[in-house]
Design an enzyme around this catalytic site. Structure first.
Site, PDB file in Angstrom:
ATOM      1  N   ASP A 140      18.449 -36.195  36.811  1.00  0.00           N
ATOM      2  CA  ASP A 140      19.045 -37.224  37.663  1.00  0.00           C
ATOM      3  C   ASP A 140      18.052 -38.306  38.091  1.00  0.00           C
ATOM      4  O   ASP A 140      18.325 -39.496  37.894  1.00  0.00           O
ATOM      5  CB  ASP A 140      19.692 -36.541  38.879  1.00  0.00           C
ATOM      6  CG  ASP A 140      20.485 -37.509  39.735  1.00  0.00           C
ATOM      7  OD1 ASP A 140      21.720 -37.512  39.635  1.00  0.00           O
ATOM      8  OD2 ASP A 140      19.877 -38.250  40.532  1.00  0.00           O
ATOM      9  N   VAL A 142      24.078 -39.244  39.497  1.00  0.00           N
ATOM     10  CA  VAL A 142      24.146 -39.330  38.039  1.00  0.00           C
ATOM     11  C   VAL A 142      24.616 -38.002  37.454  1.00  0.00           C
ATOM     12  O   VAL A 142      25.500 -37.968  36.584  1.00  0.00           O
ATOM     13  CB  VAL A 142      22.784 -39.744  37.459  1.00  0.00           C
ATOM     14  CG1 VAL A 142      22.792 -39.642  35.936  1.00  0.00           C
ATOM     15  CG2 VAL A 142      22.444 -41.167  37.879  1.00  0.00           C
ATOM     16  N   ASP A 143      24.046 -36.904  37.915  1.00  0.00           N
ATOM     17  CA  ASP A 143      24.454 -35.587  37.415  1.00  0.00           C
ATOM     18  C   ASP A 143      25.941 -35.328  37.667  1.00  0.00           C
ATOM     19  O   ASP A 143      26.694 -34.986  36.749  1.00  0.00           O
ATOM     20  CB  ASP A 143      23.638 -34.491  38.105  1.00  0.00           C
ATOM     21  CG  ASP A 143      22.282 -34.267  37.462  1.00  0.00           C
ATOM     22  OD1 ASP A 143      22.129 -34.624  36.281  1.00  0.00           O
ATOM     23  OD2 ASP A 143      21.395 -33.735  38.137  1.00  0.00           O
ATOM     24  N   MET A 144      26.355 -35.465  38.912  1.00  0.00           N
ATOM     25  CA  MET A 144      27.739 -35.130  39.255  1.00  0.00           C
ATOM     26  C   MET A 144      28.707 -36.153  38.672  1.00  0.00           C
ATOM     27  O   MET A 144      29.824 -35.809  38.261  1.00  0.00           O
ATOM     28  CB  MET A 144      27.886 -34.999  40.763  1.00  0.00           C
ATOM     29  CG  MET A 144      27.012 -33.877  41.328  1.00  0.00           C
ATOM     30  SD  MET A 144      27.146 -33.612  43.097  1.00  0.00           S
ATOM     31  CE  MET A 144      28.637 -32.636  43.181  1.00  0.00           C
ATOM     32  N   GLY A 150      29.278 -35.134  35.118  1.00  0.00           N
ATOM     33  CA  GLY A 150      30.243 -34.042  35.067  1.00  0.00           C
ATOM     34  C   GLY A 150      31.665 -34.548  35.164  1.00  0.00           C
ATOM     35  O   GLY A 150      32.570 -34.082  34.458  1.00  0.00           O
TER      36      GLY A 150
END
Length: 392
Positions: free
Chosen positions: A140, A168-170, A173
């Site tokens: 991230d 960014v990560d979530m 997803g």
């Protein structure tokens, strides 16, 4: 809501944040999610602590409810065969392996679709599956830096700062999930699976789409704006008594006039420097100083209540403990207590939407490492000898 995707089976070979967040949503909506983990070590987030919640990583617990954990060594041909068997009857396969490395394990879209043409094959990578950087690892903060998000975060003149949440990560997803749901819809019409590809970099670039558009239109690099917004003023944080802060978002002329009335500053409405948003943007600092001279005379809650009386959008800048106790957050039933769990006082943050006024329900708690290995392998008629050979 938990029945919407019931009957679908997901094979999840992801770890950390983006992939597990994606598969957790699928599990919350009723899909059976089989989480494949490395023997002994498991998902990296099992070791992201402190803090521990009981004896387990709070990060892992936040991202892995409604899943079954199966330990399989993907570098072992026997482990790869287990995945092939699972994919024969699965609906969705998600992985976050380095682009190209899935081929060597027999887990590429082409290889798995040959086994099951209806399978939806979804991948999450750092920099995408094309270009010279496709094999680079990424997390991230790296992508916040690379995509330009970090250049926009904080106050002008400050050192670089990461957005405080794993945006960014979530976000990746979520985008991967949108791709999967779109592919499911297409499969309902064609009967065929699809290849869904998502990456942290593509998510980061999509998050800066407004700033990219501004730059392409003007040729001027966007600056760090702190709590403000480049195109609208006043639309930012203002200090109150006791060094507390409130966001005030007067995004049009009507709201600006209401703000001035509430603060008993009618002269600002008549001031030619502030008569429209375009000139207020040019005189941002002068207007901010004038308003803040008045807001610092108020206690935080008094100012927010005053804004509410005049229908001016505003909010206190809450700390996380205030969010947890907040009346409105709890009225929405976003945070649920779970009784009888191995972690005392366990609570989960639910999905941020309802369908027909119903939220998701916790069907199973975040699994212990390998908790369901024997159960799943038994369903494949694996022998005890095969099981022992995989449990390394």
């Amino acid at each position: 809501m938990t029945n919407i995707l019931s009957g679908l089976t997901v094979i999840d070979i992801t770890q950390n944040v983006a992939g597990p967040f994606c598969s957790q949503i699928l599990g919350d909506l009723g899909a059976t999610v089989i989480k494949i983990e490395r023997p002994v070590h498991g998902d990296d987030t099992r070791h992201w602590h402190p803090p521990l919640w009981g004896e387990e990583s709070s990060t892992f617990l936040a991202l892995n409810r409604n899943k079954k954990s199966v330990c399989v060594d993907l570098n072992d041909p026997k482990g790869q065969e287990i995945i092939h068997q699972l994919c024969k009857t699965a609906d969705i396969f998600i992985h976050s392996l380095k682009p190209g490395s899935e081929d060597s394990r027999g887990l590429s879209y082409e290889q798995l679709s040959a086994i099951n043409p209806a399978l939806i094959h979804a991948s999450i990578s750092a920099f995408g599956d094309k270009g010279k950087m496709k094999n680079k690892p990424g997390y991230d903060p790296l992508i916040q830096a690379y995509s330009g998000i970090m250049s926009l975060t904080g106050n002008e003149g400050d050192d670089p700062a990461r957005v405080g949440v794993s945006i960014v990560d979530m976000g990746t997803g979520m985008w991967c999930l949108i791709g999967i749901l779109t592919a499911l819809h297409q499969r309902n019409e064609t009967g065929k699976g699809s290849k869904v590809a998502s990456s942290l970099l593509e998510t980061g670039v999509s998050w800066v789409s407004l700033q990219l558009s501004t730059y392409m239109a003007s040729g001027n690099l966007p600056k760090k704006m702190g709590t403000g917004m480049a195109t609208t003023v006043p639309y930012q944080a203002f200090k109150t008594k006791g060094d507390q802060w409130a966001i005030i978002a007067a995004g049009n002329n009507r709201l600006f006039k209401s703000l001035c009335t509430a603060l008993e500053m009618p002269e600002l409405v008549e001031d030619p420097r502030f008569e429209s948003n375009s000139v207020r943007v040019q005189h941002r600092e002068e207007l901010q100083q004038l308003i803040e001279e008045r807001t610092t005379q108020y206690e935080l809650d008094d100012l927010v209540n005053l804004m509410e009386q005049y229908n001016v959008p505003s909010s206190p800048i809450n700390t996380i403990d205030r969010v947890l106790r907040d009346e409105q957050v709890n009225a929405l039933d976003m945070i649920k207590a779970v009784d009888g769990f191995r972690v005392s006082d366990f609570r989960m943050v639910d999905l941020p939407f309802r369908i027909n006024e119903e939220r998701s329900h916790l069907q199973s708690l975040p699994p212990l490492l390998g908790e369901h290995t024997e159960e799943i392998l038994a369903s494949l008629n694996s022998t005890e000898e095969q099981y022992k050979s995989l449990k390394v």
